[in-house]
Design a protein around this motif. Structure first.
Motif, PDB file in Angstrom:
ATOM      1  N   GLY A  92       0.815  -1.206   0.000  1.00 20.46           N
ATOM      2  CA  GLY A  92       0.000   0.000   0.000  1.00 20.46           C
ATOM      3  C   GLY A  92       0.848   1.254   0.000  1.00 20.46           C
ATOM      4  O   GLY A  92       2.041   1.231  -0.301  1.00 20.46           O
ATOM      5  N   ALA A  93       0.207   2.362   0.364  1.00 18.27           N
ATOM      6  CA  ALA A  93       0.890   3.658   0.367  1.00 18.27           C
ATOM      7  C   ALA A  93       0.451   4.456   1.585  1.00 18.27           C
ATOM      8  O   ALA A  93      -0.606   4.205   2.167  1.00 18.27           O
ATOM      9  CB  ALA A  93       0.571   4.421  -0.919  1.00 18.27           C
ATOM     10  N   ALA A  94       1.289   5.425   1.982  1.00 15.84           N
ATOM     11  CA  ALA A  94       0.959   6.282   3.113  1.00 15.84           C
ATOM     12  C   ALA A  94       1.553   7.659   2.874  1.00 15.84           C
ATOM     13  O   ALA A  94       2.572   7.806   2.191  1.00 15.84           O
ATOM     14  CB  ALA A  94       1.505   5.693   4.412  1.00 15.84           C
ATOM     15  N   GLU A  95       0.885   8.667   3.449  1.00 15.59           N
ATOM     16  CA  GLU A  95       1.352  10.042   3.279  1.00 15.59           C
ATOM     17  C   GLU A  95       0.972  10.852   4.512  1.00 15.59           C
ATOM     18  O   GLU A  95      -0.101  10.655   5.087  1.00 15.59           O
ATOM     19  CB  GLU A  95       0.716  10.653   2.030  1.00 15.59           C
ATOM     20  CG  GLU A  95       1.233  12.025   1.658  1.00 15.59           C
ATOM     21  CD  GLU A  95       0.637  12.532   0.336  1.00 15.59           C
ATOM     22  OE1 GLU A  95       1.034  11.993  -0.721  1.00 15.59           O
ATOM     23  OE2 GLU A  95      -0.218  13.435   0.385  1.00 15.59           O
ATOM     24  N   GLU A  96       1.846  11.733   4.941  1.00 11.04           N
ATOM     25  CA  GLU A  96       1.537  12.613   6.068  1.00 11.04           C
ATOM     26  C   GLU A  96       2.211  13.957   5.842  1.00 11.04           C
ATOM     27  O   GLU A  96       3.336  14.035   5.360  1.00 11.04           O
ATOM     28  CB  GLU A  96       2.010  12.001   7.389  1.00 11.04           C
ATOM     29  CG  GLU A  96       1.626  12.842   8.594  1.00 11.04           C
ATOM     30  CD  GLU A  96       1.675  12.083   9.913  1.00 11.04           C
ATOM     31  OE1 GLU A  96       1.768  12.734  10.957  1.00 11.04           O
ATOM     32  OE2 GLU A  96       1.628  10.828   9.906  1.00 11.04           O
ATOM     33  N   GLU A  97       1.502  15.018   6.215  1.00 11.22           N
ATOM     34  CA  GLU A  97       2.011  16.371   6.009  1.00 11.22           C
ATOM     35  C   GLU A  97       2.353  17.018   7.342  1.00 11.22           C
ATOM     36  O   GLU A  97       1.630  16.873   8.332  1.00 11.22           O
ATOM     37  CB  GLU A  97       0.937  17.204   5.285  1.00 11.22           C
ATOM     38  CG  GLU A  97       1.422  18.574   4.858  1.00 11.22           C
ATOM     39  CD  GLU A  97       0.382  19.329   4.027  1.00 11.22           C
ATOM     40  OE1 GLU A  97       0.199  20.534   4.279  1.00 11.22           O
ATOM     41  OE2 GLU A  97      -0.251  18.702   3.134  1.00 11.22           O
ATOM     42  N   LEU A  98       3.475  17.731   7.381  1.00  5.35           N
ATOM     43  CA  LEU A  98       3.896  18.461   8.574  1.00  5.35           C
ATOM     44  C   LEU A  98       4.138  19.922   8.229  1.00  5.35           C
ATOM     45  O   LEU A  98       4.622  20.244   7.136  1.00  5.35           O
ATOM     46  CB  LEU A  98       5.202  17.882   9.143  1.00  5.35           C
ATOM     47  CG  LEU A  98       5.173  16.495   9.778  1.00  5.35           C
ATOM     48  CD1 LEU A  98       6.594  16.078  10.154  1.00  5.35           C
ATOM     49  CD2 LEU A  98       4.281  16.468  11.003  1.00  5.35           C
ATOM     50  N   VAL A  99       3.815  20.814   9.166  1.00  4.39           N
ATOM     51  CA  VAL A  99       4.158  22.229   9.018  1.00  4.39           C
ATOM     52  C   VAL A  99       5.585  22.410   9.543  1.00  4.39           C
ATOM     53  O   VAL A  99       5.902  22.008  10.670  1.00  4.39           O
ATOM     54  CB  VAL A  99       3.185  23.122   9.811  1.00  4.39           C
ATOM     55  CG1 VAL A  99       3.606  24.583   9.720  1.00  4.39           C
ATOM     56  CG2 VAL A  99       1.766  22.944   9.286  1.00  4.39           C
ATOM     57  N   VAL A 100       6.458  22.972   8.712  1.00  2.00           N
ATOM     58  CA  VAL A 100       7.874  23.092   9.055  1.00  2.00           C
ATOM     59  C   VAL A 100       8.372  24.487   8.708  1.00  2.00           C
ATOM     60  O   VAL A 100       7.633  25.303   8.137  1.00  2.00           O
ATOM     61  CB  VAL A 100       8.717  22.036   8.296  1.00  2.00           C
ATOM     62  CG1 VAL A 100       8.313  20.631   8.691  1.00  2.00           C
ATOM     63  CG2 VAL A 100       8.605  22.236   6.781  1.00  2.00           C
ATOM     64  N   ALA A 101       9.614  24.772   9.022  1.00  2.00           N
ATOM     65  CA  ALA A 101      10.260  26.013   8.581  1.00  2.00           C
ATOM     66  C   ALA A 101      11.185  25.656   7.429  1.00  2.00           C
ATOM     67  O   ALA A 101      12.202  24.975   7.625  1.00  2.00           O
ATOM     68  CB  ALA A 101      11.036  26.643   9.731  1.00  2.00           C
ATOM     69  N   TYR A 102      10.799  26.072   6.206  1.00  4.16           N
ATOM     70  CA  TYR A 102      11.598  25.782   5.010  1.00  4.16           C
ATOM     71  C   TYR A 102      11.262  26.842   3.961  1.00  4.16           C
ATOM     72  O   TYR A 102      10.098  27.014   3.591  1.00  4.16           O
ATOM     73  CB  TYR A 102      11.265  24.385   4.465  1.00  4.16           C
ATOM     74  CG  TYR A 102      12.069  23.985   3.240  1.00  4.16           C
ATOM     75  CD1 TYR A 102      13.365  23.492   3.367  1.00  4.16           C
ATOM     76  CD2 TYR A 102      11.537  24.104   1.958  1.00  4.16           C
ATOM     77  CE1 TYR A 102      14.108  23.134   2.255  1.00  4.16           C
ATOM     78  CE2 TYR A 102      12.269  23.737   0.824  1.00  4.16           C
ATOM     79  CZ  TYR A 102      13.559  23.254   0.981  1.00  4.16           C
ATOM     80  OH  TYR A 102      14.293  22.896  -0.132  1.00  4.16           O
ATOM     81  N   ASP A 103      12.283  27.562   3.490  1.00  7.45           N
ATOM     82  CA  ASP A 103      11.995  28.587   2.479  1.00  7.45           C
ATOM     83  C   ASP A 103      12.962  28.522   1.295  1.00  7.45           C
ATOM     84  O   ASP A 103      13.178  29.505   0.600  1.00  7.45           O
ATOM     85  CB  ASP A 103      11.995  29.983   3.113  1.00  7.45           C
ATOM     86  CG  ASP A 103      13.349  30.344   3.719  1.00  7.45           C
ATOM     87  OD1 ASP A 103      14.262  29.502   3.643  1.00  7.45           O
ATOM     88  OD2 ASP A 103      13.475  31.465   4.252  1.00  7.45           O
ATOM     89  N   ALA A 104      13.542  27.342   1.057  1.00  4.77           N
ATOM     90  CA  ALA A 104      14.437  27.162  -0.097  1.00  4.77           C
ATOM     91  C   ALA A 104      13.637  26.610  -1.285  1.00  4.77           C
ATOM     92  O   ALA A 104      12.407  26.489  -1.230  1.00  4.77           O
ATOM     93  CB  ALA A 104      15.576  26.222   0.285  1.00  4.77           C
ATOM     94  N   GLU A 105      14.362  26.256  -2.356  1.00  2.00           N
ATOM     95  CA  GLU A 105      13.685  25.697  -3.540  1.00  2.00           C
ATOM     96  C   GLU A 105      13.044  24.353  -3.196  1.00  2.00           C
ATOM     97  O   GLU A 105      13.528  23.636  -2.333  1.00  2.00           O
ATOM     98  CB  GLU A 105      14.701  25.458  -4.666  1.00  2.00           C
ATOM     99  CG  GLU A 105      15.521  26.667  -5.041  1.00  2.00           C
ATOM    100  CD  GLU A 105      16.865  26.240  -5.630  1.00  2.00           C
ATOM    101  OE1 GLU A 105      16.901  25.226  -6.351  1.00  2.00           O
ATOM    102  OE2 GLU A 105      17.861  26.922  -5.343  1.00  2.00           O
ATOM    103  N   PRO A 106      11.950  23.993  -3.898  1.00  2.00           N
ATOM    104  CA  PRO A 106      11.312  22.691  -3.648  1.00  2.00           C
ATOM    105  C   PRO A 106      12.317  21.556  -3.838  1.00  2.00           C
ATOM    106  O   PRO A 106      13.245  21.651  -4.646  1.00  2.00           O
ATOM    107  CB  PRO A 106      10.198  22.631  -4.693  1.00  2.00           C
ATOM    108  CG  PRO A 106       9.900  24.056  -5.002  1.00  2.00           C
ATOM    109  CD  PRO A 106      11.214  24.781  -4.899  1.00  2.00           C
TER     110      PRO A 106
END
Length: 372
Positions: free
Chosen positions: A306-320
């Motif tokens: 299967g698959a899994a995904e989770e999103e977190l709020v972080v400090a990041y301001d560089a290129e993707p």
């Protein structure tokens, strides 16, 4: 030999000793501990010919003497005795038996002559210095997860302890790596340690050292030569051969110019990695990190399960950036972060990442990426 010793005291000493004794050995005497009684105490010594531990414990000595007895059997007997018991050990030289009495319990164990027990030769040490137990514990605990278990690269099967130039001047440094991840941990150089030779402390010794460094108040005397290292307090001494080999130039793999900076709550990050990695049954368990403005998406795609995904709020301001790592390695490194935030420094998807605690550079970790 005839002594009486408190059960808790004897159990603690036997626990340390039996960690050194190998369960399977072709040399019978190495399965034993050497108990020597004199004055107002006894010493309990164990060795596997590479590592030796000597524990000095208080005891009531009725008759001085010495004998050797099976380490694991004695440990199990003492472990199963009731709390608070006084344990009497009486060696009968005529029958070559050690009689153990505690309350209504009585045991009789076979012994081997003390003359057969190998004692590690005390070599002259090049350098001796004192260091607080918490400092040494931090150096080894933070580095040991990266020790290699690959026997063919034997020179990586330990922690490299040496004096090096650090970000804030000279430091006592411990380094471990297995080629996939690396840990480098610094502490101030203790007085007298400046000329210490670099030595590779074996994995087993690092594991046993933890028992010696439990007391936060303890001052540890460290003695180092080209072939041996010794850690000692007034009651306990751990002596070990060091690994005969050259540790590679680890400075070449520590990235210096990674500019993409991610700051994330270490506990939240570890929990999210652990959750998404659940769907993968593979040992490697690659986790993909997808980064863009103040957002991190962790994902695992395992075709079979299967698959899994989770999103977190972080400090990041560089290129993707999209980059993959072994989930186990990320969890181990996140587990070393004692402050709230972990800082990851990236360059490109194919280059290693550098990890540290906030802006503290006294402990840095390097992890190699995986294709995902």
């Amino acid at each position: 030999m005839k002594i009486s010793i408190e059960r808790a005291t004897l159990l603690k000493a036997m626990s340390r000793a039996q960690g050194v004794v190998e369960r399977r050995t072709t040399i019978p005497i190495l399965s034993n501990v050497l108990i020597e009684a004199s004055g107002d105490g006894a010493s309990i010594r164990a060795t596997d010919l590479d590592v030796e531990v000597v524990d000095r414990v208080p005891a009531m000595v009725e008759q001085a003497g010495a004998t050797t007895v099976g380490a694991h059997t004695l440990h199990e007997i003492v472990r199963k005795l009731p709390d608070g018991a006084m344990v009497s050990l009486h060696h009968d030289a005529a029958s070559e038996r050690l009689h153990i009495v505690a309350g209504r319990s009585h045991f009789s164990l076979a012994t081997l002559p003390r003359e057969d027990f190998p004692v590690m030769a005390s070599s002259e040490y090049d350098v001796t210095f004192a260091a607080p137990a918490p400092m040494l514990r931090r150096l080894f605990d933070k580095a040991k997860f990266a020790i290699s278990t690959e026997e063919t690269r034997y020179y990586l099967n330990g922690v490299y302890m040496h004096v090096a130039d650090g970000p804030e001047g000279r430091s006592l440094r411990c380094v471990a790596t297995d080629g996939h991840r690396l840990a480098r941990v610094d502490a101030p150089v203790p007085a007298g340690a400046e000329a210490a030779p670099g030595v590779i402390v074996p994995r087993k010794t690092v594991g046993e050292l933890k028992k010696l460094l439990e007391d936060d108040e303890a001052e540890i005397t460290v003695s180092i030569s080209e072939t041996k290292i010794r850690f000692a307090t007034p009651e306990l001494a751990l002596t070990s051969k060091v690994i005969d080999g050259s540790f590679p130039d680890y400075t070449r793999v520590i990235p210096l110019h990674n500019s993409r900076r991610l700051e994330v709550d270490a506990a939240d990050f570890a929990a999210a990695v652990d959750r998404v990695a659940t769907v993968s049954s593979e040992r490697s368990r690659a986790v993909k990190l997808k980064l863009d403005q103040d957002r991190l998406v962790l994902s695992v795609n395992a075709p079979d399960t299967g698959a899994a995904e989770e999103e977190l709020v972080v400090a990041y301001d560089a290129e993707p950036l999209e980059i993959g790592f072994n989930a186990k390695y990320l969890l181990e490194i996140a587990g070393q972060i004692e402050r709230e935030n972990a800082v990851f420094m990236f360059n490109s998807p194919g280059e290693p990442a550098l990890v540290r605690e906030g802006d503290d550079e006294s402990a840095v970790y390097v992890v190699m990426p995986m294709r995902v």
